[in-house]
Design an enzyme around this catalytic site. Structure first.
Site, PDB file in Angstrom:
ATOM      1  N   LYS A 181      -0.034  36.257   4.324  1.00 42.87           N
ATOM      2  CA  LYS A 181       0.597  34.950   4.526  1.00 42.87           C
ATOM      3  C   LYS A 181       1.775  35.083   5.484  1.00 42.87           C
ATOM      4  O   LYS A 181       2.561  36.013   5.384  1.00 42.87           O
ATOM      5  CB  LYS A 181       1.073  34.378   3.185  1.00 42.87           C
ATOM      6  CG  LYS A 181       1.549  32.931   3.268  1.00 42.87           C
ATOM      7  CD  LYS A 181       1.940  32.405   1.891  1.00 42.87           C
ATOM      8  CE  LYS A 181       2.257  30.921   1.959  1.00 42.87           C
ATOM      9  NZ  LYS A 181       3.342  30.619   2.876  1.00 42.87           N
ATOM     10  N   PHE A 232      -6.489 -10.528 -11.353  1.00 46.68           N
ATOM     11  CA  PHE A 232      -5.249  -9.826 -11.073  1.00 46.68           C
ATOM     12  C   PHE A 232      -4.553  -9.440 -12.379  1.00 46.68           C
ATOM     13  O   PHE A 232      -4.601 -10.170 -13.369  1.00 46.68           O
ATOM     14  CB  PHE A 232      -4.302 -10.697 -10.248  1.00 46.68           C
ATOM     15  CG  PHE A 232      -4.447 -10.506  -8.766  1.00 46.68           C
ATOM     16  CD1 PHE A 232      -3.847  -9.430  -8.130  1.00 46.68           C
ATOM     17  CD2 PHE A 232      -5.200 -11.389  -8.011  1.00 46.68           C
ATOM     18  CE1 PHE A 232      -3.981  -9.241  -6.761  1.00 46.68           C
ATOM     19  CE2 PHE A 232      -5.339 -11.216  -6.646  1.00 46.68           C
ATOM     20  CZ  PHE A 232      -4.733 -10.141  -6.015  1.00 46.68           C
ATOM     21  N   LYS A 247      -8.795 -10.268   7.166  1.00 45.62           N
ATOM     22  CA  LYS A 247      -8.813 -10.948   8.457  1.00 45.62           C
ATOM     23  C   LYS A 247      -7.589 -10.659   9.306  1.00 45.62           C
ATOM     24  O   LYS A 247      -7.622 -10.900  10.509  1.00 45.62           O
ATOM     25  CB  LYS A 247      -8.885 -12.468   8.238  1.00 45.62           C
ATOM     26  CG  LYS A 247     -10.114 -12.962   7.503  1.00 45.62           C
ATOM     27  CD  LYS A 247     -10.120 -14.488   7.430  1.00 45.62           C
ATOM     28  CE  LYS A 247      -8.874 -15.013   6.707  1.00 45.62           C
ATOM     29  NZ  LYS A 247      -8.823 -16.500   6.666  1.00 45.62           N
ATOM     30  N   ASP A 260       3.108 -15.079   6.851  1.00 45.96           N
ATOM     31  CA  ASP A 260       3.499 -15.064   5.437  1.00 45.96           C
ATOM     32  C   ASP A 260       4.662 -14.098   5.254  1.00 45.96           C
ATOM     33  O   ASP A 260       4.487 -12.878   5.257  1.00 45.96           O
ATOM     34  CB  ASP A 260       2.300 -14.649   4.584  1.00 45.96           C
ATOM     35  CG  ASP A 260       2.609 -14.698   3.086  1.00 45.96           C
ATOM     36  OD1 ASP A 260       3.767 -15.009   2.731  1.00 45.96           O
ATOM     37  OD2 ASP A 260       1.695 -14.415   2.289  1.00 45.96           O
ATOM     38  N   SER A 302       4.301  -9.009  -3.831  1.00 49.99           N
ATOM     39  CA  SER A 302       3.753  -7.693  -3.487  1.00 49.99           C
ATOM     40  C   SER A 302       2.881  -7.812  -2.249  1.00 49.99           C
ATOM     41  O   SER A 302       2.496  -8.921  -1.845  1.00 49.99           O
ATOM     42  CB  SER A 302       2.941  -7.120  -4.654  1.00 49.99           C
ATOM     43  OG  SER A 302       1.865  -7.990  -4.994  1.00 49.99           O
TER      44      SER A 302
END
Length: 679
Positions: A63, A427, A531, A588, A597
């Site tokens: 290593k 949800f 979208k 938004d 959220s």
């Protein structure tokens, strides 16, 4: 440190290693047409275990203690990238010249750049001095071949990749400075004992017939001779003896936040202290980025705090009962690893690690995805793509190293489809009796004064638990659990009306990026998998007084959205009125209010899939990639391996120290000091 093995010049230790295959490298004429070097691939990372694996399936390498380097070469053109994808070609001119001299065909190599000390051992402190003063002392030890002349070597067995690598390097691979990394088959325990006695850092165990697996996996395991770990520098203690500082104050990231992890006061020579002093003063800040009550009062009183951007490698004897470093020694700064990726490494039991399937990924920090049983793993959750519950668990397991830095330690809102998308989905925001054991609860005060339990996850086992519950979408609060009333990001969800071309959404994202940039806020684009596009601006870890309270952040986001609407009212709208949204893009900004959220990066989406192409995901991209994609659901679960191999497009996300500037708030007319949400 996540480096992997190499051959060494210490003949007393490794003179029993077999010779590299003697096939001469296949040279092509200098007049060949130039082909660009291969693109960067995220390197494989070894999982820390407590002892070497046994059996004939494993080969072993020494290593290193250096800089991991993924190198792309094509004749006279060379590109050297760090493990995180940073281009460090200009830092290693002697290595570049050595690679050019080999006149290699287009190849992608994985290895480590090191400097050997007087004992013939790789040493990180020696490496840093050599980079500054003696480039001729640098060597590049190559231990894997990922691509050659358009051929992907990754799926081939490791022994085949190494045989071809040895042939490509030929005799030059034995004399350097570009070395072929040799190995031994079996006998890992004996090799470890020998190398530890000689002063090496440890060994790397690799499945001899395993494919190349980008990210942390169980095909590569590492066993260390002592304790070494990266820490974030969060501050320093002043010296009373004329030194630049008495000690560095260290932090580790846990549950999405930094915790105090102790201090280190040895390992600095005069030059190191001088260099560190200048950098520490440049990063000075008034408030700590770790909880003050976690720092011993005597240290906190005199502490000088800094922005958490520097990463130090520390050798230490262990941790105290309070989880603080014991007998630490500074080894050097790790400029190749972002501070946001530093977590505590925990060694797995080797039996557990070896039991994992070949190629299985694990999260940064070493914990496996296992431990949560899946019931009905064959159940189809997405009938269009054919995604099953097992497939969802496998996907989350693959992307866990990239997803967890954003998702861990944040309250969740879930879209659950336990019987698949053809049945009822719902949800869930609040914790109930069926909350899985890997998840944690957090009591949150609601507007009406009630205390309601929410939930959050902290590790990859929590992601697997989400798959068990049929969770197809994870949505995140805008603040971490540890600072629930201090949001640390801005999210703008650009949601187009039906029929609008995606090109207009991309133009809106660029316009939002430019507005934020004018307010000194860098931002990142997220393909939502539906979208639209999210434009996300991280807010740094610091405290900015009233400017980091929910009402102010929400007002700031609203004002930014209204700026775009005012500039182009025919294209954008910033209200929820559906009638006004016809033919426009809805900006938004309401996801920046307390309790709201936004979908987590890398979350799957319960959206119509493109037949046979996997289930859509919310995927971070770069601004350059956004310009090229043609739809918001461009990436799917089928792309997970490729996404893990690419350079992280959001690599700078956790490194940015930016906030809502007072001047920007004044320009937008945002009132500061209204007080945090108090229920």
């Amino acid at each position: 440190m996540d480096t992997v093995g190499r051959d060494t010049t210490d003949d007393e230790v490794l003179d029993h290693l077999p010779e590299a295959p003697s096939d001469a490298p296949a040279k092509t004429p200098p007049s060949r047409a130039h082909i660009p070097p291969p693109a960067f691939v995220e390197p494989a990372l070894a999982t820390l275990v407590d002892s070497p694996p046994e059996g004939p399936d494993w080969l072993f390498e020494a290593k290193f203690d250096g800089y991991r380097a993924v190198v792309a070469v094509s004749g006279q053109e060379v590109r050297i990238h760090t493990r995180s994808g940073l281009d460090w070609t200009d830092r290693f001119p002697t290595i570049v010249r050595a690679l050019v001299a080999l006149d290699l065909p287009p190849v992608l190599l994985d290895g480590e750049i090191v400097a050997l000390d007087s004992r013939g051992l790789s040493n990180f402190s020696t490496l840093q001095r050599a980079m500054k003063d003696d480039q001729a002392a640098l060597s590049y030890y190559v231990f894997d071949l990922l691509a050659e002349a358009g051929r992907d070597w990754g799926p081939r067995p490791l022994v085949a990749r190494k045989a071809r690598l040895a042939a490509l390097l030929g005799e030059a691979g034995k004399t350097g400075p570009v070395f072929y990394t040799d190995h031994v088959m079996g006998g890992g325990a004996g090799l470890l004992a020998t190398l530890c006695e000689q002063g090496f850092e440890g060994i790397i165990a690799k499945r001899a017939n395993g494919p190349y697996q980008p990210g942390r996996c169980h095909d590569w395991l590492k066993v260390k001779c002592g304790n070494r770990q990266e820490f974030v520098i969060v501050g320093w203690s002043p010296s009373t003896h004329g030194r630049a500082f008495a000690s560095l104050l260290l932090g580790l990231r846990e549950d999405g936040a930094l915790r105090y992890a102790g201090r280190v006061g040895s390992g600095f020579d005069a030059d190191t202290q001088a260099g560190l002093e200048a950098r520490l003063h440049a990063l000075a800040r008034k408030a700590p980025t770790v909880a003050v009550d976690s720092v011993p009062p005597a240290i906190a009183r005199e502490a000088r705090w800094v922005k958490p951007e520097l990463v130090a490698e520390i050798a230490f004897a262990g941790f105290t009962g309070d989880r603080l470093v014991r007998q630490g020694r500074f080894m050097g700064l790790r400029a190749d690893k972002p501070a946001g990726a530093v977590v505590l490494e925990r060694a797995e039991h080797v039996g557990q690690a070896v039991g994992q399937p070949v190629g299985q990924a694990v999260k940064e920090g070493g914990s496996p995805m296992g431990g949560v049983a899946l019931t009905h793993p064959e159940r189809v959750l997405d009938p269009v793509s054919g995604l099953t519950k097992q497939g969802l668990a496998d996907y989350l397991e693959t992307v866990a190293p990239r997803m967890l830095p954003y998702a861990a330690g944040r309250l969740l809102s879930l879209l659950r489809c336990p019987e698949g998308t053809e049945q009822a989905c719902f949800f869930q925001r609040h914790a109930g009796a069926g909350t899985p054991s890997p998840w944690r609860r957090k009591a949150v005060k609601e507007k009406d004064g009630r205390q309601i339990d929410y939930f959050y996850l902290t590790d990859a086992a929590g992601l697997r638990a989400a798959a068990q519950m049929g969770v197809l979408e994870l949505h995140l609060w805008g603040s971490p659990v540890r600072k629930l009333e201090s949001p640390d990001r801005l999210v703008f969800d650009l949601d187009p009306d039906a029929g609008l071309p995606f090109a207009k959404v991309k133009a809106a994202a660029v316009a939002m990026r430019d507005v934020l940039a004018a307010l000194d806020l860098a931002s990142f684009p997220l393909l939502t998998g539906g979208k639209g596009v999210h434009v996300v601006a991280p807010l740094g870890p610091g405290a900015a007084g009233g400017r980091r309270q929910w009402p102010v952040v929400a007002a700031f986001a609203k004002a930014v959205a209204e700026q775009l609407v005012e500039a182009n009212p025919d294209a954008y709208v910033a209200t929820m009125n559906k009638a006004r949204r016809q033919g426009r893009i809805f900006i938004d900004h309401f996801c920046n209010t307390r309790g709201s959220s936004a979908v987590a990066p890398y979350s799957t989406r319960a959206k119509p899939a493109r037949g046979g192409g996997g289930t859509p995901i919310a995927c971070p991209v770069s601004w350059e990639e956004l310009a090229k994609v043609e739809r918001a659901d461009f990436h799917t679960t089928a792309d997970a391996p490729a996404l893990m191999r690419r350079v992280d497009p959001w690599a700078r996300y956790f490194e940015l120290e930016q906030d809502l500037g007072a001047a920007a708030c004044r320009v937008l007319g945002v009132k500061v000091g209204a007080g945090a949400y108090n229920g």
